[in-house]
Scaffold this motif. Structure first.
Motif, short mmCIF file in Angstrom:
data_model
loop_
_atom_site.label_atom_id
_atom_site.label_comp_id
_atom_site.label_asym_id
_atom_site.label_seq_id
_atom_site.Cartn_x
_atom_site.Cartn_y
_atom_site.Cartn_z
N ASP A 1 -11.93 -61.69 13.37
CA ASP A 1 -10.61 -61.90 13.95
C ASP A 1 -10.27 -60.92 15.06
OD1 ASP A 1 -9.99 -64.06 12.32
OD2 ASP A 1 -9.18 -62.78 10.72
N GLN A 2 -11.03 -59.83 15.18
CA GLN A 2 -10.67 -58.78 16.13
C GLN A 2 -10.75 -59.23 17.58
OE1 GLN A 2 -12.65 -55.03 15.38
NE2 GLN A 2 -12.06 -55.02 13.21
N ALA A 3 -11.65 -60.16 17.89
CA ALA A 3 -11.70 -60.71 19.25
C ALA A 3 -10.70 -61.85 19.41
CB ALA A 3 -13.11 -61.21 19.55
N LEU A 4 -10.48 -62.60 18.34
CA LEU A 4 -9.58 -63.76 18.41
C LEU A 4 -8.14 -63.36 18.69
CD1 LEU A 4 -9.01 -66.81 17.91
CD2 LEU A 4 -8.76 -66.23 15.47
N ILE A 5 -7.68 -62.25 18.11
CA ILE A 5 -6.26 -61.91 18.19
C ILE A 5 -5.80 -61.59 19.61
CG2 ILE A 5 -6.11 -61.11 15.80
CD1 ILE A 5 -6.47 -58.28 16.80
N PHE A 6 -6.72 -61.30 20.52
CA PHE A 6 -6.33 -61.00 21.90
C PHE A 6 -6.33 -62.25 22.80
CE2 PHE A 6 -7.82 -56.78 20.50
CZ PHE A 6 -6.70 -56.03 20.80
N GLU A 7 -6.74 -63.40 22.23
CA GLU A 7 -6.77 -64.63 23.01
C GLU A 7 -5.39 -65.29 23.00
OE1 GLU A 7 -9.31 -65.49 24.84
OE2 GLU A 7 -10.40 -63.73 24.11
N PHE A 8 -5.19 -66.19 23.96
CA PHE A 8 -3.92 -66.92 24.05
C PHE A 8 -3.72 -67.78 22.80
CE2 PHE A 8 -1.19 -70.45 25.23
CZ PHE A 8 -0.22 -69.84 26.02
N GLU B 1 -9.43 -51.01 16.12
CA GLU B 1 -10.31 -50.53 15.06
C GLU B 1 -9.58 -50.72 13.74
OE1 GLU B 1 -11.43 -46.52 15.82
OE2 GLU B 1 -12.54 -47.00 17.67
N SER B 2 -10.27 -51.28 12.76
CA SER B 2 -9.59 -51.57 11.49
C SER B 2 -10.57 -51.50 10.34
CB SER B 2 -8.95 -52.96 11.56
OG SER B 2 -8.27 -53.26 10.36
N ASP B 3 -10.20 -50.72 9.31
CA ASP B 3 -10.95 -50.72 8.05
C ASP B 3 -10.02 -50.21 6.95
OD1 ASP B 3 -11.26 -47.77 7.62
OD2 ASP B 3 -12.40 -47.93 9.49
N GLN C 1 -4.33 -65.86 16.39
CA GLN C 1 -3.72 -65.10 15.30
C GLN C 1 -4.75 -64.94 14.20
OE1 GLN C 1 0.67 -65.75 14.73
NE2 GLN C 1 0.15 -67.81 15.39
N GLY C 2 -4.92 -63.71 13.76
CA GLY C 2 -5.96 -63.43 12.78
C GLY C 2 -5.53 -63.64 11.35
N ASN C 3 -4.74 -62.73 10.80
CA ASN C 3 -4.33 -62.78 9.40
C ASN C 3 -3.42 -63.97 9.15
OD1 ASN C 3 -3.41 -62.33 6.82
ND2 ASN C 3 -3.15 -60.11 7.10
N ILE D 1 -7.98 -55.97 9.55
CA ILE D 1 -8.30 -57.09 10.44
C ILE D 1 -9.81 -57.25 10.46
CG2 ILE D 1 -8.12 -58.02 12.78
CD1 ILE D 1 -5.68 -56.25 13.20
N GLY D 2 -10.29 -58.38 9.98
CA GLY D 2 -11.73 -58.61 9.90
C GLY D 2 -12.39 -58.66 11.27
N LEU D 3 -13.70 -58.39 11.29
CA LEU D 3 -14.43 -58.37 12.56
C LEU D 3 -14.36 -59.71 13.28
CD1 LEU D 3 -17.65 -56.37 11.55
CD2 LEU D 3 -15.75 -55.59 12.98
#
Length: 666
Positions: free
Chosen positions: A609-616, A649-651, A619-621, A605-607
């Protein structure tokens, strides 16, 4: 000077009829004063006779225009439907014969004046008509002053005081016409009247001198900046054709150039101390309006509106009334500056003339314009309602074509009335509030639809529903075969969770908080292992669940943690983890925190997208989206409701891990 002040009022006021009449009255007075001055300094009999003739051409007009203005100000215009045209006809006749010998029989010396007029045969009749009109005006103004209140009363007060001084002073000079040797010192009082009335209109209406000065400075600075280069070119060329062309081009280009630098000039003027406190805050208007974004309920909306109006304008009183279908009235939702005892009863009935006015015009109402907006039958009630609401400006808010709310703004603390710039910004607030309310009400409509579905979906769980019938049919679970018992226990647990949350949807006000109790989370992890074991085998991934110690307990809503936090995280992990990969779930205590984690071998999960995925709805990927982008938003909401926090955390090397931290106690 008085004419200039009134002309300024006329360019800004919505009450054109009364202002035009007053402008003509001031013009007649200005005419009288101008030719009186020229007559006094003339040195030849012929010139003096000519100037007095012009003076008497305009002098009678002042009486009928003042009478007309007074009838409009006192709201007695309907009483003179026939007599007012007659008065204009009579005065028009006297004005036409003013320069003739019928009014001015001759000129001669008297006291220190070498050329003073002698009355003609019609002069006394002109004086009588003048006096009658003035006395009728005073009578109407006195009656109106005694029966009205508020700003309208103050306007009449100024007009009465100024006129009681000015008319006797002006008529003083006519004594010399009949040989009474008194110097006409009272003429100066005529100017005092027009200036005082103009000031009263400026003071008690929509425009004030502070704003006039501000606008004058803006235009003055523009004139200096813009005209300088053109004047320089004209001076250098010294050619009339070229100069004419330059002037024409300057005039044509000026609106475009002014549009480009107006904001800069206005900002510069607003930085001056006398304007800074009053106008500079409007530069941040868009920032203030953003406070209305994201409201979820009507109560939140009304409170935000009060905060916004208070922050921008700082009025003494604010109230937000919202339509209540049951009471068939507008009831207060939020307010400022209102005593509690008064606030409890603040409302507006559907029968109020304000309601019909807003529905008909869809425009805001200024309290001091009631006399012009309502007929005589409605006027008193409208004034009473606005006084009860303590409103200087009332802003109607519509939703789907229907009047839904009313924002009432009281007078300003230092300068009383709103000028047209402040009214324009109030209009912007009303537009933003209307849009925000529409968004909130749309959300409530969706909530209502959801509640209706919840009502019907809850029926299988009732005492006579199919789920309870199935439980009765199965009997005690201990009597069932060993393989079927865990599955049925899990199914019944899921059904119980669904039932409780359908109740929450149906009656959200009754279950506003989590059901937190002291419990071990080891049972939650044990059920989680059992719930997903078949799906893990089918997917072909490695599955490991590390349970937290059974002896340690945490205050939480175990059902929410199981279904809405861990359930969503594991479902996401299994969906994105390829066959042959691994999913691991852990739970451990670190200090006074419980830390849960879900590991997976899915894509990084790219940096960004990591904040976006928790929003209403986030969706990241894009290659592997969930159902609606709600799962991780739900996880975050439930964890934060417990006083915790969630992170990812993702890498490519360390895999992807979602952590959620919960305090052990609250």
């Amino acid at each position: 000077m008085a004419v200039i002040l009134v002309a300024l009022v006329l360019t800004k006021s919505k009450r054109k009829g009364r202002d035009w009449v007053f402008l003509w009255y001031c013009a007649s007075i200005a005419w009288w004063n101008a030719f009186y001055f020229l007559w006094m300094i003339s040195t030849k009999l012929g010139t003096a006779r000519f100037l007095v003739g012009l003076l008497m051409l305009g002098a009678p007009v002042s009486s009928v225009t003042f009478f007309h203005f007074a009838s409009l100000l006192a709201n007695t215009r309907k009483n003179y439907k026939r007599s007012l045209p007659l008065a204009y006809t009579v005065i028009g006749f006297f004005a036409l014969v003013g320069p003739t010998s019928l009014i001015i029989a001759g000129m001669g010396p008297i006291m220190v004046f070498p050329f003073w007029p002698k009355p003609g045969p019609l002069f006394p009749f002109q004086g009588i008509s003048f006096t009658i009109l003035v006395l009728l005006s005073f009578r109407d103004l006195f009656k109106a002053f005694r029966s009205t209140s508020g700003i309208h009363r103050e306007q009449i007060r100024y007009v009465l005081i100024a006129s009681l001084v000015a008319f006797p002073g002006g008529m003083w000079s006519y004594l010399l016409w009949f040989g009474v040797e008194l110097k006409p010192y009272g003429n100066i009082l005529i100017f005092i009247q027009t200036a005082t009335i103009a000031y009263a209109i400026l003071r008690y209406r929509l425009i004030d001198l502070n704003l006039v000065a501000r606008n004058a400075l803006v235009y003055g600075l523009f004139a200096l900046i813009y005209s300088g280069p053109f004047l320089m070119v004209v001076w250098l060329t010294k050619s009339l054709p070229v100069a004419s062309l330059i002037v024409v081009l300057a005039v044509l280009w000026s609106p475009l150039f002014f549009t480009k630098i107006r904001t800069l000039l206005t900002s510069a003027v607003d930085a001056i101390p006398i304007f800074r406190e009053r106008y500079e805050r409007f530069r941040s208007m868009q920032m203030f309006l953003k406070r209305l974004d994201g409201v979820g309920t009507v109560s939140d909306w009304s409170e935000r509106v009060v905060e916004l109006v208070l922050g921008v304008f700082g009025p003494k009183f604010i109230s937000v009334l919202v339509w209540d279908e049951r009471d068939r009235a507008f009831l207060i939702r939020s307010g400022h500056g209102l005593p509690e005892a008064e606030r409890a009863f603040l409302s507006l009935a559907e029968t109020s003339p304000l309601f019909s006015h807003f529905t008909r015009t869809r425009e805001f109402l200024i309290s001091e314009m009631v006399n012009d907006q309502f007929n005589e039958e409605e006027r008193e009630t409208a004034e009473h309602d606005l006084s009860f609401l303590r409103s200087a400006v009332s802003l109607p808010i519509f939703h789907e074509g229907r009047l839904t709310a009313i924002i009432n703004v009281g007078s300003l603390p230092h300068h009383g009335m709103f000028n047209e710039l402040e009214l324009a910004h109030l209009g912007s607030v009303a537009q933003a509030a209307e849009h925000s309310l529409a968004v909130a009400l749309s959300g409530l409509a969706k909530q209502q639809t959801t509640a209706l579905w919840a009502h019907d979906l809850l029926k299988p769980f009732t005492a006579k529903g199919s789920v309870e019938a199935l439980k009765s049919l199965l009997g005690p679970l201990d009597s069932l075969p060993g393989d079927g018992r865990p599955v049925l226990e899990m199914a019944l647990g899921d059904l119980a969770f669904v039932r409780e949350n359908l109740k929450n949807i149906l009656s959200p006000t009754e279950t506003t908080s989590l059901k937190r109790v002291l419990c071990p989370l080891s049972d939650v992890y044990r059920r989680l292992r059992r719930r997903f074991q078949d799906q893990v085998k089918e997917k072909g991934v490695s599955w490991r669940v590390v349970e937290p110690p059974e002896s340690l307990r945490i205050f939480c809503d175990a059902g929410m943690i199981e279904h809405r936090v861990l359930g969503n995280l594991v479902e996401n992990a299994l969906r994105i983890t390829p066959a042959g990969g691994a999913v691991e779930v852990r739970g451990e205590f670190v200090g006074n925190q419980f830390i849960g984690s879900v590991w997976d071998d899915g894509p990084e999960i790219g940096l960004e997208d990591q904040a976006l995925i928790f929003e209403f709805g986030g969706q990241g990927n894009k290659s592997d989206r969930g159902l609606a982008g709600l799962g991780l938003f739900i996880v975050k909401s439930v964890v934060e409701a417990h006083g915790g926090k969630v992170r990812v955390e993702s890498d490519p090397v360390k895999r992807t891990c979602f952590y959620f931290e919960l305090p052990i106690s609250f």
